[in-house]
Design a protein around this motif. Structure first.
Motif, mmCIF file in Angstrom:
data_model
loop_
_atom_site.group_PDB
_atom_site.id
_atom_site.type_symbol
_atom_site.label_atom_id
_atom_site.label_comp_id
_atom_site.label_asym_id
_atom_site.label_seq_id
_atom_site.Cartn_x
_atom_site.Cartn_y
_atom_site.Cartn_z
ATOM 1 N N VAL A 1 0.774 -1.170 -0.110
ATOM 2 C CA VAL A 1 0.037 0.133 -0.098
ATOM 3 C C VAL A 1 0.889 1.339 0.073
ATOM 4 C CG1 VAL A 1 -1.640 1.245 1.348
ATOM 5 C CG2 VAL A 1 -1.952 -1.361 1.174
ATOM 6 N N ARG A 2 1.996 1.126 0.559
ATOM 7 C CA ARG A 2 2.957 2.433 0.747
ATOM 8 C C ARG A 2 3.534 2.592 -0.782
ATOM 9 N NH1 ARG A 2 5.490 1.123 6.649
ATOM 10 N NH2 ARG A 2 4.138 2.797 7.835
ATOM 11 N N ASP A 3 3.961 1.681 -1.504
ATOM 12 C CA ASP A 3 4.213 1.803 -2.882
ATOM 13 C C ASP A 3 3.066 2.224 -3.715
ATOM 14 O OD1 ASP A 3 6.735 0.902 -2.417
ATOM 15 O OD2 ASP A 3 6.587 -0.847 -3.649
ATOM 16 N N ALA A 4 1.591 1.818 -3.416
ATOM 17 C CA ALA A 4 0.713 2.522 -4.209
ATOM 18 C C ALA A 4 0.571 4.069 -4.053
ATOM 19 C CB ALA A 4 -0.537 1.546 -3.736
ATOM 20 N N TYR A 5 0.589 4.231 -2.585
ATOM 21 C CA TYR A 5 0.577 5.432 -2.481
ATOM 22 C C TYR A 5 1.429 6.674 -3.032
ATOM 23 C CZ TYR A 5 -3.472 5.762 0.534
ATOM 24 O OH TYR A 5 -4.864 5.835 1.075
ATOM 25 N N ILE A 6 2.384 6.155 -3.374
ATOM 26 C CA ILE A 6 3.541 6.825 -3.961
ATOM 27 C C ILE A 6 3.467 6.674 -5.700
ATOM 28 C CG2 ILE A 6 5.295 7.340 -2.204
ATOM 29 C CD1 ILE A 6 6.982 5.063 -3.263
ATOM 30 N N GLY A 7 2.546 5.804 -5.969
ATOM 31 C CA GLY A 7 2.422 5.682 -7.611
ATOM 32 C C GLY A 7 3.246 4.692 -8.287
ATOM 33 N N HIS A 8 3.782 3.566 -7.425
ATOM 34 C CA HIS A 8 4.658 2.522 -7.978
ATOM 35 C C HIS A 8 3.722 1.211 -7.798
ATOM 36 C CE1 HIS A 8 8.558 4.595 -6.590
ATOM 37 N NE2 HIS A 8 7.804 5.140 -7.594
ATOM 38 N N TYR A 9 3.265 0.810 -9.002
ATOM 39 C CA TYR A 9 2.212 -0.185 -8.871
ATOM 40 C C TYR A 9 2.838 -1.537 -9.455
ATOM 41 C CZ TYR A 9 -0.596 3.905 -8.910
ATOM 42 O OH TYR A 9 -1.164 5.142 -8.614
ATOM 43 N N THR A 10 3.968 -1.591 -9.850
ATOM 44 C CA THR A 10 4.533 -2.910 -10.531
ATOM 45 C C THR A 10 5.829 -3.389 -9.951
ATOM 46 O OG1 THR A 10 6.040 -1.512 -11.904
ATOM 47 C CG2 THR A 10 3.866 -2.329 -12.647
ATOM 48 N N THR A 11 6.008 -3.132 -8.334
ATOM 49 C CA THR A 11 6.863 -3.158 -7.616
ATOM 50 C C THR A 11 7.032 -4.597 -7.100
ATOM 51 O OG1 THR A 11 6.299 -2.294 -5.817
ATOM 52 C CG2 THR A 11 7.355 -0.914 -7.000
ATOM 53 N N PRO A 12 8.145 -5.270 -6.685
ATOM 54 C CA PRO A 12 7.987 -6.546 -6.061
ATOM 55 C C PRO A 12 7.082 -6.583 -4.652
ATOM 56 C CG PRO A 12 10.083 -6.259 -6.656
ATOM 57 C CD PRO A 12 9.396 -4.964 -6.947
ATOM 58 N N HIS A 13 7.005 -5.280 -4.091
ATOM 59 C CA HIS A 13 6.409 -5.511 -2.906
ATOM 60 C C HIS A 13 4.818 -5.336 -3.315
ATOM 61 C CE1 HIS A 13 9.476 -2.763 -0.411
ATOM 62 N NE2 HIS A 13 9.543 -4.032 -0.377
ATOM 63 N N MET A 14 4.182 -4.862 -4.271
ATOM 64 C CA MET A 14 3.091 -4.769 -4.709
ATOM 65 C C MET A 14 2.709 -6.317 -5.022
ATOM 66 S SD MET A 14 0.434 -3.415 -5.008
ATOM 67 C CE MET A 14 0.801 -1.330 -5.121
ATOM 68 N N LEU A 15 3.402 -6.680 -5.885
ATOM 69 C CA LEU A 15 3.395 -8.250 -6.191
ATOM 70 C C LEU A 15 2.966 -9.151 -4.761
ATOM 71 C CD1 LEU A 15 3.176 -10.608 -8.182
ATOM 72 C CD2 LEU A 15 5.493 -10.778 -8.378
ATOM 73 N N TYR A 16 4.052 -9.070 -4.038
ATOM 74 C CA TYR A 16 4.221 -9.799 -2.812
ATOM 75 C C TYR A 16 2.848 -9.600 -2.001
ATOM 76 C CZ TYR A 16 8.868 -11.003 -3.942
ATOM 77 O OH TYR A 16 10.119 -11.374 -4.497
ATOM 78 N N GLY A 17 2.456 -8.145 -1.747
ATOM 79 C CA GLY A 17 1.311 -7.891 -0.968
ATOM 80 C C GLY A 17 0.222 -8.586 -1.684
ATOM 81 N N THR A 18 -0.143 -8.430 -2.989
ATOM 82 C CA THR A 18 -1.274 -8.916 -3.734
ATOM 83 C C THR A 18 -1.487 -10.416 -3.284
ATOM 84 O OG1 THR A 18 -1.221 -7.115 -5.127
ATOM 85 C CG2 THR A 18 -2.441 -9.109 -5.682
ATOM 86 N N LEU A 19 -0.360 -11.173 -3.567
ATOM 87 C CA LEU A 19 -0.340 -12.791 -3.263
ATOM 88 C C LEU A 19 -0.573 -12.942 -1.974
ATOM 89 C CD1 LEU A 19 2.847 -13.622 -5.838
ATOM 90 C CD2 LEU A 19 0.438 -13.916 -6.041
ATOM 91 N N VAL A 20 -0.157 -12.268 -1.078
ATOM 92 C CA VAL A 20 -0.339 -12.662 0.430
ATOM 93 C C VAL A 20 -1.660 -12.246 0.805
ATOM 94 C CG1 VAL A 20 0.172 -12.142 2.815
ATOM 95 C CG2 VAL A 20 2.089 -12.378 1.134
ATOM 96 N N ALA A 21 -2.167 -11.212 0.209
ATOM 97 C CA ALA A 21 -3.554 -10.773 0.560
ATOM 98 C C ALA A 21 -4.572 -11.781 0.034
ATOM 99 C CB ALA A 21 -3.835 -9.333 0.034
#
Length: 249
Positions: A209-229
């Motif tokens: 979510v922190r990556d999303a709030y700065i406009g980074h939507y294709t980062t590893p954090h976003m991928l891992y966060g989505t998979l975990v959720a």
């Protein structure tokens, strides 16, 4: 039939929430106080990441809202068992999955509404974030609520009294909050604490979510966060449905 049954249960519990408007607004009070009294302390501090201090704090507060609110949702089932509501539901043909989903979806609706109020207050205080990132944050709040509320309701079906339920939830919620970096990024922590935090699933949601709030939507954090959720939501709903089915609820 599943959609019909879920809509019936969802509507019943949503109407209960709407009749208690004070409780609906009171739930957002704690993260709002963090926003008002803790947020200004961070504005001039280097937090070891990209984006402003508000883009670090607000995502954590959103997930804190879902974390604590959803984990304590099971208290309602304990009260319903004592009032005989669960017994009356036992004799209906309503799907056991619908009994769980209706409750959890109501919780997701309530906490997303509270998250909207929190973001509006943050915008007034200086938060600047892309609309897509804000919407992604709401989606993570909804998934986190579905996951944790399902577990909480399952636990509420198993325990007999609120006195048993409360300590178990506190045992999960406090380490999760402290090790997931809700308030401050775990990159500021000592190396051993940062490593330990990676064993806490909520850490991945916060980073996403922190990556999303700065406009980074294709980062590893976003991928891992989505998979975990997604994985935790599917697992929790499956577990919760099994408990509801075996408990005859």
């Amino acid at each position: 039939m599943l959609l019909h049954d879920t809509a019936l249960v969802y509507g019943r519990y949503l109407r209960q929430s709407l009749r208690s408007r004070f409780a609906l607004l009171f739930g957002v009070l704690t993260p709002l106080l963090y926003l008002l009294f803790f947020g200004p302390l961070l504005t001039e501090l280097p937090l070891g990441g990209q984006g402003s201090s508000w883009q670090v704090l607000v995502p954590g507060l959103l997930l804190q809202l879902g974390l604590f609110g959803a984990l304590f949702a099971g208290f309602a089932v304990i009260m319903e068992k004592g009032q005989g509501v669960v017994e009356r539901m036992r004799v209906t043909p309503v799907s056991r999955l619908a009994l769980l989903l209706g409750r959890a979806l109501r919780d997701a609706t309530v906490f997303v509404f509270q998250a909207v109020l929190l973001v509006l207050a943050a915008l007034a205080m200086g938060l600047r974030a892309p609309l897509a990132g804000v919407l992604i944050g709401f989606a993570f709040v909804a998934l986190l609520t579905l996951s944790l509320a399902s577990v909480s309701y399952a636990l509420g079906m198993k325990v007999r009294t609120p006195q048993e339920f409360g300590p178990l939830i506190n045992m999960v919620s406090m380490p999760s909050m402290l090790l997931s970096g809700l308030m401050l990024p775990m990159t500021l922590a000592p190396a051993w604490l940062d490593v330990l935090s990676h064993f806490v699933p909520f850490r991945y949601l916060v980073d996403a979510v922190r990556d999303a709030y700065i406009g980074h939507y294709t980062t590893p954090h976003m991928l891992y966060g989505t998979l975990v959720a997604l994985a935790s939501t599917a697992l929790s709903v499956t577990l919760g449905t099994r408990v509801f089915r075996t408990a005859g609820a």
